[in-house]
Structure formats: C-alpha cells, structure tokens
Design an enzyme around this catalytic site. Structure first.
Site, PDB file in Angstrom:
ATOM      1  N   ASN A   6       1.038  -1.115  -0.037  1.00  0.00           N
ATOM      2  CA  ASN A   6       0.293  -0.115  -0.049  1.00  0.00           C
ATOM      3  C   ASN A   6       0.867   1.146   0.038  1.00  0.00           C
ATOM      4  OD1 ASN A   6      -1.754   2.281   0.474  1.00  0.00           O
ATOM      5  ND2 ASN A   6      -2.366   1.008   2.538  1.00  0.00           N
ATOM      6  N   TRP A   7       0.994   1.778  -0.976  1.00  0.00           N
ATOM      7  CA  TRP A   7       1.979   2.988  -1.229  1.00  0.00           C
ATOM      8  C   TRP A   7       1.125   4.362  -0.739  1.00  0.00           C
ATOM      9  CZ3 TRP A   7       3.713   2.217  -7.095  1.00  0.00           C
ATOM     10  CH2 TRP A   7       4.644   1.074  -7.174  1.00  0.00           C
ATOM     11  N   LYS A   8       0.187   4.284  -0.253  1.00  0.00           N
ATOM     12  CA  LYS A   8      -0.541   5.416   0.277  1.00  0.00           C
ATOM     13  C   LYS A   8      -0.309   6.653  -0.391  1.00  0.00           C
ATOM     14  CE  LYS A   8      -0.184   3.083   4.715  1.00  0.00           C
ATOM     15  NZ  LYS A   8      -0.087   3.059   6.203  1.00  0.00           N
ATOM     16  N   HIS A  91      -9.407   1.104   4.951  1.00  0.00           N
ATOM     17  CA  HIS A  91      -8.262   1.192   5.753  1.00  0.00           C
ATOM     18  C   HIS A  91      -8.536   2.138   6.968  1.00  0.00           C
ATOM     19  CE1 HIS A  91      -4.005   2.129   6.492  1.00  0.00           C
ATOM     20  NE2 HIS A  91      -3.745   1.308   5.881  1.00  0.00           N
ATOM     21  N   GLU A  93      -6.754   4.565   7.933  1.00  0.00           N
ATOM     22  CA  GLU A  93      -6.353   5.788   7.511  1.00  0.00           C
ATOM     23  C   GLU A  93      -7.684   6.574   7.217  1.00  0.00           C
ATOM     24  OE1 GLU A  93      -2.712   5.385   5.709  1.00  0.00           O
ATOM     25  OE2 GLU A  93      -1.861   4.689   7.580  1.00  0.00           O
ATOM     26  N   GLU A 161      -5.024  -5.036  10.526  1.00  0.00           N
ATOM     27  CA  GLU A 161      -4.106  -4.048  10.808  1.00  0.00           C
ATOM     28  C   GLU A 161      -4.358  -3.444  12.131  1.00  0.00           C
ATOM     29  OE1 GLU A 161      -2.082  -2.754   6.649  1.00  0.00           O
ATOM     30  OE2 GLU A 161      -3.980  -1.555   7.151  1.00  0.00           O
ATOM     31  N   GLY A 167       2.724   2.173  10.761  1.00  0.00           N
ATOM     32  CA  GLY A 167       3.590   3.322  10.584  1.00  0.00           C
ATOM     33  C   GLY A 167       4.361   3.450  12.071  1.00  0.00           C
ATOM     34  N   SER A 205       3.710  -2.403  10.383  1.00  0.00           N
ATOM     35  CA  SER A 205       5.206  -2.347  10.365  1.00  0.00           C
ATOM     36  C   SER A 205       5.894  -3.586  10.609  1.00  0.00           C
ATOM     37  CB  SER A 205       5.503  -1.870  11.812  1.00  0.00           C
ATOM     38  OG  SER A 205       5.057  -0.607  12.332  1.00  0.00           O
ATOM     39  N   GLY A 226       2.763  -1.168   4.348  1.00  0.00           N
ATOM     40  CA  GLY A 226       2.947   0.283   3.978  1.00  0.00           C
ATOM     41  C   GLY A 226       4.257   0.881   3.706  1.00  0.00           C
TER      42      GLY A 226
END
Ligand code: 13P
Length: 245
Positions: A6-8, A91, A93, A161, A167, A205, A226
């Site tokens: 997931n490149w966000k 997600h 986020e 997650e 992160g 992570s 991520g």
C-alpha cells in the site's frame, strides 16, 4: 500467500514507475501473489510498467456510488477501466481521516465487487480498544458491518491491521496476531462461508526482518505492507520471506 504494498499518499509518477520497474525486474520466479496499490493518479503510469508482469495493481479506495455527482471521488468501475484489478477498502486511515463508517465501507465493498475488483478489506482495533480488552469484539463488529449481508461472489481478502501498529514500528505479538487471525478465520467460516478459505493478511510495520515469523503463523496468509513497500529491496525482502518453506 498474498503480499500487497500500500503506497499510500507518496511519491511522484517518476518515483512510482521506477518502483514498479524495480519490482518487475526483481520479482523472483514462483513469487507469491503480489499486488501494489499506488495513488490513484499514478495507476495509469504504473499499469504501463506492470503490463505483462505477474504483479497486479489496485486502488486504495473507491466510492460506494456507481457514478454521478460525487466530486473528487473515484468509482470502482473507473479503477477497473484504468487497469486496476483490486481495491483496498476500509483502511484505518480512511476510517480516521474521512470518518468512514462500517455501513459506508460495506457499500464500497459491494461497489468494488460489482465492478469485478478483488477487495482487500481492512479491519483493526485502536490501542485504547486493545487495552480495554475489546480488540476481538471491535474486529468482529467491523467484519459484521462491512461485509455484504448476501455475498455477491468475487474475491475478498481480509487485512488485519491493528491501528497502533501502523507506521509506528510496533508490531503486534505473534500471540496477538495468531489469536486475532484465528478469530477471523472462525468468524468467516460461520458467517461468510464463501470466504472461509480466503487470505487473511497482517499489516502494521511489516519489514523483511520480522516478516518470516509473522508468515509462519497458521492463519496468516500474507501481508499488507505500508512503509516498507516504498523501497523495492525491502518489499522484495518481504516477498522472499513469504517463499521460505
Ligand atoms: P506500515 O507498514 O507503514 O506500518 O503500514 C501498514 C499499512 O497501513 C498498510 O496498509
């Protein structure tokens, strides 16, 4: 095994295509199923690089609506049209930044499946929820609220997650991962028999140095990565860890 990056919200078109090129060039033969989820505005360019490779590509979100007056949103059909084969939905986020609810996420899952996309549905508890002993009930509620009541067919992978592990460099203990994945597997068997055997990914992570012990757990079917998916060597290192017997 299924390894997803997931490149966000990172990078330029040039960086995204260079990363995709490095993955295409470095992917070992017999690699597990590998997918990348670039920012929407990079999908077209990344798709060109991935053409003919076994790596598939998806979007990071889609609208729950089919089309129309939804300024700024991207429909599942638009993702499919540009060459995406999957989409991440729910997600943490998105839940935090955009207040997405389980009901909205359920609509998005249905929209993704309706457009023929494979869905990666994210679930996970916050630190406060874990500390209060509610981690499993929170995740169970998210599954209940976000999966379609009547499964329309298609592919859904679950990504567990824990929010506090994303992160932060903090990884859930193997015991916590194993018990949560076991609960999810049991829940799927009882409530969504079509998904009883689907991949259950861990995310939070994941790095080359900790991937092998996570992948060794019974119900872990791969990872949603991520930060480490932005460096080709790290992502390829995680892929290599998934290939160890
Ligand atoms: P990190 O691997 O950077 O913790 O992110 C995990 C994640 O949110 C993947 O969707």
């Amino acid at each position: 095994m299924f390894i997803a990056g997931n490149w966000k919200m990172n990078g330029t078109v040039a960086e995204a295509t260079a990363l995709a090129r490095a993955l295409v060039d470095g992917l070992p033969a017999n690699a597990p199923t590998t997918a990348v989820f670039p920012p929407a505005v990079h999908l077209a360019a990344v798709g060109e690089v991935l053409k003919g490779s076994p790596i598939f590509m998806g979007g990071q979100d889609c609208s729950g609506a089919e089309k129309g007056a939804h300024t700024g949103d991207i429909s599942a059909a638009m993702l499919a049209d540009i060459g995406a084969r999957g989409v991440i939905i729910g997600h943490s986020e998105r839940r935090t930044d955009h207040g997405e609810t389980d009901a909205e996420i359920q609509q998005k899952v249905e929209a993704g499946l309706g457009a023929g996309l494979g869905v990666v549905l994210c679930v996970g508890e916050t630190l406060a929820e874990r500390e209060s002993g509610a981690a499993q009930s929170v995740v169970r509620e998210q599954l209940e609220g976000s999966l379609p009541k009547v499964f329309p067919g298609g592919s859904v992978v679950i990504a567990y997650e824990p929010v506090w592990a994303i992160g932060t460099g903090k990884v859930a203990t193997v015991e916590d991962i194993a018990s949560m994945h076991g609960m999810i597997r049991a829940w799927l068997g009882e409530n969504q028999p079509e998904l009883a055997q689907t991949f259950i990914l861990y995310g939070g992570s994941v790095k080359p140095s900790n991937a092998a012990e996570i992948f060794a757990l019974d119900e872990v079917g791969g990872a949603l990565v991520g930060g480490a998916s932005l460096k080709s060597d790290d992502f390829l290192g995680i892929i290599a860890a998934a290939m160890k017997p």
